[in-house]
Design an enzyme around this catalytic site. Structure first.
Site, PDB file in Angstrom:
ATOM      1  CD  GLN A  78      -2.481   1.256   2.764  1.00 16.46           C
ATOM      2  OE1 GLN A  78      -2.016   0.651   3.725  1.00 16.46           O
ATOM      3  NE2 GLN A  78      -3.580   1.955   2.837  1.00 16.46           N
ATOM      4  CB  SER A  85       2.266   6.743   4.742  1.00 24.35           C
ATOM      5  OG  SER A  85       1.112   6.257   5.362  1.00 24.35           O
ATOM      6  CD  GLU A 128      -5.486   0.709   6.460  1.00 26.23           C
ATOM      7  OE1 GLU A 128      -5.743   1.631   5.668  1.00 26.23           O
ATOM      8  OE2 GLU A 128      -4.401   0.591   7.045  1.00 26.23           O
ATOM      9  CG  ASN A 145      -5.599   4.243  18.677  1.00 18.89           C
ATOM     10  OD1 ASN A 145      -5.635   3.785  17.524  1.00 18.89           O
ATOM     11  ND2 ASN A 145      -5.602   3.469  19.749  1.00 18.89           N
ATOM     12  CD  GLU A 146      -2.734   9.759  19.257  1.00 22.96           C
ATOM     13  OE1 GLU A 146      -2.628   9.219  18.138  1.00 22.96           O
ATOM     14  OE2 GLU A 146      -2.127   9.347  20.268  1.00 22.96           O
TER      15      GLU A 146
END
Ligand SMILES: Cc1cc2nc3c(=O)[nH]c(=O)nc-3n(C[C@H](O)[C@H](O)[C@H](O)COP(=O)(O)OP(=O)(O)OC[C@H]3O[C@@H](n4cnc5c(N)ncnc54)[C@H](O)[C@@H]3O)c2cc1C
Length: 398
Positions: free
Chosen positions: A126, A129, A244, A384-385
């Site tokens: 993938q 990023s 995802e 998570n943020e």
């Protein structure tokens, strides 16, 4: 709400359990259960066994090779695989690019790529990023310039999991630098063997190699490898991310880790008694178990809603946060349980063929590496943020 399994679902569970018991190679199971490193071949073997049975992509439409199972059956299947010590099916082909291709791809792309995903002939990675574009993915800068019937692609992708094993990468690329960030992005399928593609390992703090930098230097990509429309890639990228996150709570795998934690705590001694009898440690284990049972109940409630025809909503974000917090907590408690034996940090002990005498009990050797490696769980798939921001906005309306 009905969170009981029906008689048919119980029978389905027995069928899945029987198949896995008969088909999962013993050496692969031993590696998963011993927390040893899995090689490309281990994943590949299990993928091919599932594909031969027609079970490698249960959620795909039947006409493309899916099973037609209900969401509850898929949940049971995932749980049984986890409890049996089966490796994950790598998500990049089956869970990510596959659904994008059968939803937005051309007939030629479907005919070419989908069977190769099912058979694992293509190993995908993938390319989302980039340095400077993670949570803020729309800031990505890898450029693709049209040159006749090709695109010329230049830029850098990072954190690319298993790029060193992959022969294909799906990439988000910028095709219009003048448009708003989300509007100038396209979705391209790139052959890793193309001239100009290079892969550099990133060694993570557990000593492992699973992520990489991928450099793209004037890579020529046929225009037919564009998925959907040029500059509409953000739509496909978001569609993929929703896939995802599903299943990322991983309740089955955490149940397996909880069993392992209890086994360790029964074997380790504190003040002459098994650690599991220590009131403080026992309370920590109980807290983790309660959190896990609560997460399981939440997942079953979401399934019950789905069974009643209501598609999943922001629960996926919530379950990602809770699921990964529990996974990390179980890693911490296992480290704590083995005490000083967590200190001799020997990542080599995770490799097959390592035959030095362990410093502590066998089960202690992988725990420090596992703890460090699992820091990743609250970062990948959207940190998570950032998940909390989404919940604040979409659920709480803040
Ligand atoms: C093991 C691993 C495997 C990965 N595999 C892949 C892969 O195969 N392919 C791929 O494309 N990517 C992959 N990633 C990348 C992953 O998606 C990103 O790391 C993630 O999206 C975070 O981006 P970043 O690392 O740039 O951190 P940043 O976005 O720079 O974030 C840094 C910190 O700031 C916080 N933060 C950022 N924005 C906000 C905000 N708006 N509000 C509150 N806090 C914020 C983050 O939560 C984080 O704690 C992987 C990552 C890891 C760790």
């Amino acid at each position: 709400m009905d969170i009981e399994f029906t008689t048919e679902e119980q029978a389905f569970r027995d069928q899945v359990r029987g198949f896995i018991a008969a088909s999962l190679p013993g050496d692969v199971k031993a590696k998963v259960e011993g927390m040893l490193e899995l090689g490309r071949d281990d994943y590949d073997r299990w993928h091919k066994i599932l594909n031969a049975k027609g079970w490698v992509a249960p959620h795909w439409p039947v006409e493309h090779g899916g099973t037609g199972w209900s969401p509850v059956q898929r949940y049971i299947f995932d749980e049984e695989c986890a409890l049996a010590g089966a490796p994950r099916v790598m998500p990049f082909g089956v869970n990510m690019v596959g659904p994008v291709i059968y939803t937005f791809g051309t007939e030629a792309q479907k005919a070419h790529y989908l069977p190769r995903i099912l058979s694992n002939e293509d190993w995908w990675c993938q390319g989302y990023s980039e340095p400077g574009a993670g949570s803020d993915l729309a800031a990505l800068r890898t450029r693709a310039r049209r040159d006749g019937d090709h695109y010329l692609v230049s830029g850098q992708k990072t954190w690319t999991t298993t790029a060193h094993w992959a022969n294909m990468i799906f990439c988000l690329v910028r095709t219009d630098a003048t448009a708003k960030p989300q509007e100038g992005i396209s979705f391209l399928l790139i052959d890793m063997a193309s001239p100009g593609v290079s892969v550099r390992p990133i060694i993570t703090m557990d000593g492992g190699h699973e992520v990489n930098d991928v450099f793209l230097d004037d890579v020529r990509v046929p225009a037919e490898n564009l998925v959907g429309e040029e500059n509409q890639g953000w739509t496909y990228a978001k569609f993929l991310l929703s896939h995802e996150r599903s299943g990322i709570a991983d309740v089955g795998r955490s149940k397996k880790q909880l069993e392992r934690l209890k086994r360790i705590a029964r074997a380790e001694m504190k003040d002459g008694r098994p650690l599991i009898e220590d009131a403080r440690f026992r309370a920590h284990v109980a807290e983790a178990e309660i959190e896990l049972l609560a997460l399981e109940a939440t997942e079953l409630r979401a399934l019950s809603e789905e069974r009643a025809g209501h598609p999943p909503g922001p629960e996926a974000n919530l379950m990602k946060i809770r699921g990964t917090e529990i996974q990390q907590r179980l890693c911490e408690l296992m480290m704590e349980a083995v005490g000083v034996y967590a200190h001799p940090y020997v990542p080599e002990a995770l490799a097959e063929g390592w035959n030095e005498a362990p410093v502590g009990p066998d089960y202690a050797a992988p725990l420090a590496a596992r703890f460090f490696n699992w820091r990743k769980a609250s970062i990948y798939g959207g940190t998570n943020e950032v998940q909390k921001n989404i919940i604040a906005k979409m659920v709480l309306g803040l």
